[in-house]
Design an enzyme around this catalytic site. Structure first.
Site, short mmCIF file in Angstrom:
data_model
loop_
_atom_site.label_atom_id
_atom_site.label_comp_id
_atom_site.label_asym_id
_atom_site.label_seq_id
_atom_site.Cartn_x
_atom_site.Cartn_y
_atom_site.Cartn_z
N GLU A 88 31.53 26.92 -43.78
CA GLU A 88 31.61 26.87 -45.24
C GLU A 88 31.76 28.27 -45.84
OE1 GLU A 88 28.21 24.61 -44.49
OE2 GLU A 88 28.66 23.11 -46.01
N ARG A 127 15.86 13.42 -46.38
CA ARG A 127 16.32 12.59 -47.51
C ARG A 127 16.61 11.17 -47.03
NH1 ARG A 127 21.01 16.44 -49.44
NH2 ARG A 127 20.16 18.11 -48.14
N HIS A 171 29.09 18.37 -49.85
CA HIS A 171 29.58 18.96 -48.59
C HIS A 171 31.09 19.22 -48.64
CE1 HIS A 171 25.93 17.15 -46.30
NE2 HIS A 171 25.75 18.45 -46.46
N ASN A 228 24.95 31.99 -50.88
CA ASN A 228 24.49 30.61 -51.08
C ASN A 228 23.01 30.71 -51.41
OD1 ASN A 228 23.75 27.96 -50.95
ND2 ASN A 228 24.37 27.65 -48.82
N ARG A 279 28.55 29.75 -53.38
CA ARG A 279 28.51 28.31 -53.18
C ARG A 279 27.71 27.71 -54.33
NH1 ARG A 279 26.55 24.94 -47.91
NH2 ARG A 279 26.96 22.91 -48.79
#
Ligand code: ADP
Length: 391
Positions: A378, A240, A180, A9, A92
């Site tokens: 993940e 965010r 996600h 990732n 990813r």
């Protein structure tokens, strides 16, 4: 020789990796990351049991690029597991656009298509693809598989996939992509494993980490997400903003004369929990703070999640289970307690002790909606996709 699958990732300032034993049901061997690329780079590697086996600062020369960071990781991994042979690499990748509904083998044409999606995710896609290039250089004969954060959401019905903008923008890809997805897919599979009854039901998953979003899942498919075109929409996050009236952006541009990059920086890095509290984006810090702005930031975070639970239940036409995951969802029992407070009208009733223990099931026995805490994974989802693609 040990056959392993490497997952990567690659982001703007970090490269995260995990190594799974391909012959032992994808048992985790090592995971870790190089953080702080471009400033104070640091390497950390853990074994599956969490023992830290490597932790040290890196000099600038070994972390100038994702390729340097990957080579640093690979040489450490080689020292730790000299018999490990990488059979495939899973990446990813944040954006798969409208076409990629699942993982793909990354050939040159595919990488080209993905690089054309950079304008949709300029802060992430180029770094993800730099990770692909670095891994291709390190393992030129090994299959590379792309796994997308958007793919799980391609099952959205049109009404949950569009904005009410002129029609041609939808055709040009201005859609609610949702993100996600690898986390939601993993949680959906996990739920099928531990409580298959809910796999066929109406499930809301709240992925609450530094990035935060929620997903409405029916029959194992995503039907709605709080995140939209970019990873900014929906819930407030660490830094965010979450949902925002586009009129605010116009005001910032026209009246406050802010440039696009200044606004981008504000919305991605200076807003959310950090912006509201003026203290930190870190939930642990906010939970222990006595500052009233920290309390207000948490109030806003909780209220938005409660509101979205109602919205997701309406999208689904009912609610059978809610799953909390991500660093906050898995650990911050105080936040879960506040989210679930007085939610019996929708059928959610928390059991206090189970919740404080971060138990797998945190609802009371009489709660109509089953409440779960499930750690996401993940990296394992990527490794499973790799096995699915290359055998
Ligand atoms: P990312 O989106 O970067 O993967 P994580 O899923 O690791 O983020 O979540 C990070 C967030 O989880 C941080 O706000 C952190 O404070 C919070 N967190 C981690 N552990 C705990 C804990 N024990 N209690 C409360 N919050 C926690």
């Amino acid at each position: 020789m040990k056959n392993v699958i490497l997952t990567l990732n690659a982001g703007s300032s970090s490269v995260k990796f995990a190594l799974f034993d391909a012959d032992a049901n994808l048992a985790l061997e090592f995971k870790g990351q190089v953080d702080g690329i471009g400033s104070d780079a640091r390497l950390k590697i853990k074994r599956a049991d969490g023992t830290v086996v490597v932790e040290r600062d890196l000099d600038e020369a070994s972390t100038c690029s994702p390729s340097d960071a990957l080579n640093t990781i690979l040489s450490e991994v080689h020292a730790l597991a000299p018999d490990a042979e990488v059979q495939a690499v899973g990446h990813r990748i944040v954006h798969g656009g409208i076409h990629f509904e699942g993982p793909v083998l990354l050939d040159d044409a595919c990488v080209q298509t993905l690089s054309e999606l950079t304008p949709f995710a300029p802060l992430h896609q180029p770094h993800n693809l730099a990770g692909v290039a670095a891994a291709q250089a390190a393992f030129p004969t090994v299959p590379q598989v792309g796994c997308f954060d958007t793919a799980f959401h391609r099952s959205h019905p049109w009404v949950n996939d569009t904005f009410a903008l002129p029609r041609e923008l939808y055709d040009k890809g201005v859609r609610r992509f949702g993100f996600h997805g690898l986390s939601y897919e993993y949680i959906s599979m996990k739920l099928d494993e531990i409580a298959p009854h809910y796999q066929d039901g109406n499930v809301v998953v709240a992925h609450l980490g530094n990035g935060a979003s929620m997903c409405a899942i029916r029959d194992g498919h995503s039907v709605g997400s709080t995140m939209g075109f970019s990873a900014l929409d929906g819930l407030p996050m660490g830094t965010r903003c979450g949902q925002l009236d586009p009129g605010v952006v116009l005001y910032l541009m026209d009246q406050m004369k802010m440039s696009a990059s200044e606004i981008e920086n504000m919305l991605y890095r200076e807003s959310g929990l950090k912006g509201l509290s003026g203290i930190s984006n870190d939930m642990r810090e906010l939970l222990t703070s006595s500052d009233s702005h920290a309390a207000q930031a948490l109030d806003y975070f909780v209220v938005r999640i409660r509101r979205e639970i109602g919205a997701m239940a309406a999208i689904l036409g009912g609610l059978d289970a809610v799953v909390f995951t991500g660093g906050i969802g898995e650990n911050a029992f105080q936040i879960r307690e506040r989210i679930c407070d007085d939610m019996d009208w929708i059928g959610m009733e928390l059991e206090e002790t189970r919740n404080r223990q971060n138990a797998e099931i945190i609802s009371s026995d009489r709660s109509r909606v089953r409440l779960f805490v499930l750690p996401t994974n993940e990296e394992l989802m990527i490794a499973r996709h790799v096995v699915g693609m290359v055998g």
